[in-house]
Design a protein around this motif. Structure first.
Motif, mmCIF file in Angstrom:
data_model
loop_
_atom_site.group_PDB
_atom_site.id
_atom_site.type_symbol
_atom_site.label_atom_id
_atom_site.label_comp_id
_atom_site.label_asym_id
_atom_site.label_seq_id
_atom_site.Cartn_x
_atom_site.Cartn_y
_atom_site.Cartn_z
ATOM 1 N N ASN A 198 17.562 37.152 97.317
ATOM 2 C CA ASN A 198 16.726 37.780 96.287
ATOM 3 C C ASN A 198 16.942 39.292 96.248
ATOM 4 O OD1 ASN A 198 15.612 35.404 95.501
ATOM 5 N ND2 ASN A 198 13.690 35.653 96.653
ATOM 6 N N LYS A 218 13.726 35.236 87.997
ATOM 7 C CA LYS A 218 12.677 34.322 88.463
ATOM 8 C C LYS A 218 13.026 33.964 89.896
ATOM 9 C CE LYS A 218 11.521 32.280 84.036
ATOM 10 N NZ LYS A 218 11.716 31.098 83.192
ATOM 11 N N LEU A 219 12.649 34.843 90.801
ATOM 12 C CA LEU A 219 13.067 34.652 92.189
ATOM 13 C C LEU A 219 12.008 33.879 92.968
ATOM 14 C CD1 LEU A 219 14.549 38.207 92.795
ATOM 15 C CD2 LEU A 219 15.676 36.148 91.946
ATOM 16 N N GLU A 257 19.203 34.766 82.437
ATOM 17 C CA GLU A 257 18.132 34.501 83.392
ATOM 18 C C GLU A 257 18.753 34.206 84.750
ATOM 19 O OE1 GLU A 257 14.952 31.490 82.389
ATOM 20 O OE2 GLU A 257 15.805 30.642 84.212
ATOM 21 N N ARG A 259 17.698 32.724 88.393
ATOM 22 C CA ARG A 259 16.624 32.044 89.098
ATOM 23 C C ARG A 259 17.094 31.768 90.520
ATOM 24 N NH1 ARG A 259 14.538 26.808 88.004
ATOM 25 N NH2 ARG A 259 16.411 26.277 86.861
ATOM 26 N N THR A 260 16.189 31.812 91.475
ATOM 27 C CA THR A 260 16.537 31.306 92.799
ATOM 28 C C THR A 260 15.502 30.274 93.191
ATOM 29 O OG1 THR A 260 15.292 33.062 93.890
ATOM 30 C CG2 THR A 260 17.651 33.416 93.641
ATOM 31 N N ARG A 261 15.923 29.354 94.039
ATOM 32 C CA ARG A 261 14.970 28.365 94.546
ATOM 33 C C ARG A 261 15.538 27.726 95.800
ATOM 34 N NH1 ARG A 261 15.587 23.102 90.588
ATOM 35 N NH2 ARG A 261 17.763 22.727 91.064
ATOM 36 N N SER A 330 25.322 27.244 88.705
ATOM 37 C CA SER A 330 24.436 27.145 89.860
ATOM 38 C C SER A 330 25.268 27.233 91.137
ATOM 39 C CB SER A 330 23.665 25.836 89.786
ATOM 40 O OG SER A 330 23.561 25.263 91.065
#
Ligand SMILES: Nc1ncnc2c1ncn2[C@@H]1O[C@H](COP(=O)(O)OP(=O)(O)OP(=O)(O)O)[C@@H](O)[C@H]1O
Ligand SMILES: [Mg+2]
Length: 352
Positions: A198, A218-219, A257, A259-261, A330
């Protein structure tokens, strides 16, 4: 025989004399991601779902009458990605009722690995062979210009100067290109440490403040550190952002965008844009070097990303947003420390 077939990772299809499918093993179901319902008891020409496979099998037996054959085919897998199968067919002797057997393996990853290794080799050699003569060419052009400039005049002088400048400029461009080749081929082995993905993303984004595109983050909160080489991971982010920007050159209000998850003990970073998406015709090879649709692209951006991800034991997926379009890349990377599960602790990176 049943249990041998069941435990074989290869796919096996057995047809009777009239080419009706009689047996399918577990391996075939897994490789093709199909339960074969409705296909058993049918001949390949009546397989609505596995049309391409059926045609390949029928065609190969027709071509290699009564002998064994081996053929490589490319199918579209259920997830839209191409899948390469190596098929081997044998006609059973007529004495034992006859019939046909097809054994196949999924060689998609093997082929991709071979191609990538081959490209690395090509890039290394090209870099080496081309680089050496470039400096002498450049120096010679400069010397010509210096020695002859005083001796010629008028249009000759102008021609001389223009030509030598062209040589020097073009050689300079070639040097840059060759350096890109060798960057790809000689990507150093990653130096793995615990990296806060992040934080790294936020840091890189600082360089995109002037970007035409709005970049939304959107971390995931409390994302555990990944096991990675910060410099190389930065390069991944840059390459993906640049592609996302390029893809939206003719979009009115471009947006990206990131994003991390956390997913299955991997930290995943997903970069989505709102351009037209990856052109389907290059989808299969987009991670290979020199695949580009851009006039000024080298086609090395994603190849470098792929190489870095591979060396991090991560995985990369390329998709398009459905149905709106837009590229989705991804990247999943292993965590620096796996959740406490005794037997896996031995895999912890030592440099962390
Ligand atoms: N976000 C995206 N949306 C749509 N197409 C993409 C996207 N990213 C990459 N592509 C396609 O994949 C191709 C290969 O990308 P890659 O980054 O490897 O090379 P490149 O961008 O063409 O060249 P370079 O990275 O050297 O500038 C691109 O030419 C483009 O066609
Ligand atoms: Mg690129």
């Amino acid at each position: 025989l049943e249990s041998i077939l069941a435990n074989l990772s290869a796919g096996v299809l057995v047809f009777d004399r009239r080419f009706v499918l009689r047996t399918v093993n577990e391996g075939a179901l897994t490789i093709l991601a199909d339960d074969f319902s409705g296909l058993l008891g049918e001949a390949p020409e009546n397989w609505p779902r596995q049309l391409a496979l059926g045609e390949a099998i029928r065609g190969a037996f027709a071509e290699h009458e009564s002998s064994e054959w081996q053929e490589q085919i490319e199918l579209e897998h259920t997830d839209g990605l191409p899948q390469i199968l190596l098929l081997r067919g044998t006609q059973l002797p007529a004495g034992s009722h006859g019939g046909y057997v097809v054994v196949f393996d999924d060689v998609t990853r093997l082929i991709a690995a071979q191609r990538s290794a081959a490209w690395g080799e090509v890039a290394r050699r090209l870099a080496h062979e081309i680089k050496n003569p470039l400096t002498p060419i450049q120096l010679s052009a400069e010397r010509l210009q210096m020695k002859l400039a005083d001796r010629v005049s008028g249009s000759d002088a102008e021609m001389l100067s223009r030509s030598t400048q062209t040589i020097i400029r073009q050689v300079e461009a070639m040097k840059r290109m060759v350096n890109d080749f060798s960057d790809y081929a000689r990507l150093p082995a990653p130096e793995l440490t615990a990296v806060d993905l992040n934080a790294l993303i936020s840091e890189v984004l600082g360089l995109y403040e002037t970007s035409r595109a709005t970049i939304a983050l959107k971390l995931a909160a409390k994302l555990p550190p990944v096991c990675g080489d910060a410099t190389q991971l930065r390069q991944i982010i840059h390459n993906l952002l640049r592609n996302a920007e390029d893809a939206q050159e003719s979009v009115d209000s471009p947006s990206i965008e990131i994003r991390t998850r956390l997913a299955d003990n991997l930290a995943e970073m997903i970069v989505t844009d709102h351009g037209p998406g990856f052109p389907p015709e290059i989808m299969a090879r987009v991670l290979e070097p020199y695949v580009t649709t851009k006039a000024r692209g080298t086609g090395l951006g994603l190849a470098i990303v792929k190489k870095i991800v591979d060396e991090h034991q991560g995985r990369i997926r390329i998709n398009n947003r459905q149905p709106a379009g837009g590229g989705v890349v991804s990247i999943a990377l292993p965590l620096a420390s796996l959740p406490t599960r005794g037997h896996r602790v031995s895999q912890l990176p030592t440099e962390a």
